[in-house]
Design an enzyme around this catalytic site. Structure first.
Site, PDB file in Angstrom:
ATOM      1  N   ASP A  21       0.655  -1.456   0.033  1.00 53.77           N
ATOM      2  CA  ASP A  21      -0.172   0.270  -0.024  1.00 53.77           C
ATOM      3  C   ASP A  21       1.081   0.994  -0.132  1.00 53.77           C
ATOM      4  O   ASP A  21       2.534   2.109   0.415  1.00 53.77           O
ATOM      5  CB  ASP A  21      -1.033   0.222   1.475  1.00 53.77           C
ATOM      6  CG  ASP A  21      -2.266  -0.738   0.823  1.00 53.77           C
ATOM      7  OD1 ASP A  21      -1.638  -1.557  -0.090  1.00 53.77           O
ATOM      8  OD2 ASP A  21      -2.254  -1.741   1.954  1.00 53.77           O
ATOM      9  N   LYS A  22       0.377   2.404  -0.594  1.00 54.05           N
ATOM     10  CA  LYS A  22       0.707   3.598  -0.869  1.00 54.05           C
ATOM     11  C   LYS A  22       1.732   3.712   1.152  1.00 54.05           C
ATOM     12  O   LYS A  22       2.418   3.925   0.784  1.00 54.05           O
ATOM     13  CB  LYS A  22       0.041   4.426  -1.098  1.00 54.05           C
ATOM     14  CG  LYS A  22       0.621   6.354  -0.912  1.00 54.05           C
ATOM     15  CD  LYS A  22      -0.290   7.261  -1.516  1.00 54.05           C
ATOM     16  CE  LYS A  22       0.538   8.964  -0.873  1.00 54.05           C
ATOM     17  NZ  LYS A  22      -0.983   9.803  -1.074  1.00 54.05           N
TER      18      LYS A  22
END
Length: 325
Positions: free
Chosen positions: A145-146
């Protein structure tokens, strides 16, 4: 429709959906579409009911109506190389292993077309990246995830990509994450299960749902951080979107700083965390989750490669703010 035309979905309005707006019905029925995207398709004349074309997103549906939703294929856009610094831990002609910082998106997507890991890899590797991931995600075998930091492996050849993807599918890749969570999971070591799918309440979130994909997370408490939180390790038996965050939140111990799943500033105050910790969480702007260990078999040499990293500085600071003086 042909592959070149995109994808066609058939959406049927049930009795409970009588009077619902057509854009809402489509967004609720087609997982890949947001309400804004549904509205754009309707206004573009890509939604029909029999011989009639629906052009008003506010159209109210009737029970039994069947709609055809034609979603055009995405227009591929080749990412451009960008000189973004990378922390590369290992590299040879076949692959590289790096430590992705929190805040870096892995591959281009709507709203994040530049400044991604792929843009950085293109600048670092040139044209040597594997093309199997597609034009928008060359070299990418798996993703984080970012706002999750940590270890990733990237394929530089198609052969390496195929082999690594097979290892991930066979679950022979070692993946260990460290997280700081609110409270103290009980028992201190265990397994969390719960099928994960898109949340019916918020399409941007994942949730444990009856007909989701199988998901299993094994956890172990490493140490308590005062009376408010714990540092834990998680091993993935499966790899679903947001899996660790969703499972820990479901167990009642959301990841610290994870406002999406209930681990933000309000959780800090609810657990009675000291003001220094509340301020640290407020300034964090991301969740305290890091991919700390990665192990796999080298696709060319057959050697087992294992990588491990220390707790990142932002998590160390957070841990100190939570521990009693």
């Amino acid at each position: 429709m042909t592959a070149d035309d995109g994808t066609e979905h058939r959406v049927t309005a049930g009795a409970a959906q009588a009077g619902v707006r057509i854009d809402r019905l489509i967004a609720d029925s087609v997982a890949e579409l947001s309400r804004t995207q549904a509205q754009a398709l309707i206004e573009a004349g890509r939604v029909t009911a029999g011989a009639a074309t629906i052009t008003e997103p506010s159209y109210r549906v009737k029970p039994g109506e069947v709609f055809r939703v034609r979603v055009p294929p995405p227009t591929p856009a080749k990412p451009k190389p960008e000189p973004i610094a990378l922390e590369v831990l290992y590299e040879d002609a076949h692959l590289l292993v790096l430590d992705k910082p929190a805040g870096l998106v892995v591959h281009p997507a709507p709203g994040a077309e530049t400044g991604t890991l792929v843009n950085a890899l293109l600048a670092h590797c040139g044209e040597s990246l594997s093309g199997i991931g597609g034009v928008r995600r060359p070299g990418i075998v798996h993703r984080l995830d970012k706002d999750t930091s940590g270890l990733m492996v990237v394929a530089k050849t198609d052969a390496a990509h195929r082999d690594l993807a097979a290892q991930f599918a066979a679950r022979t890749v070692t993946r260990l994450y460290r997280a700081i969570v609110w409270g103290a999971p009980s028992p201190p070591e265990g397994t969390i299960t719960g099928d994960i799918g898109r949340s019916s309440r918020d399409r941007k979130k994942m949730a444990v749902v009856p007909k989701g994909k199988r998901a299993v997370t094994r956890y172990r408490v490493v140490r308590r951080l005062g009376a408010w939180a714990s540092l834990i390790e998680c091993r993935l038996e499966t790899g679903r979107t947001h899996q660790i965050r969703v499972h820990l939140a479901k167990k009642g111990h959301p990841v610290v700083g994870d406002a999406t799943y209930g681990g933000g500033v309000q959780a800090a105050r609810r657990h009675g965390a000291p003001e220094a910790a509340v301020a640290e969480v407020a300034a964090l702007g991301r969740h305290a989750l890091d991919a700390a260990v990665l192990g796999f078999t080298h696709p060319a040499t057959g050697e087992r490669l294992n990588f491990a990293k220390e707790l990142p500085p932002f998590m160390s600071r957070l841990a100190r703010s939570l521990e009693p003086m």
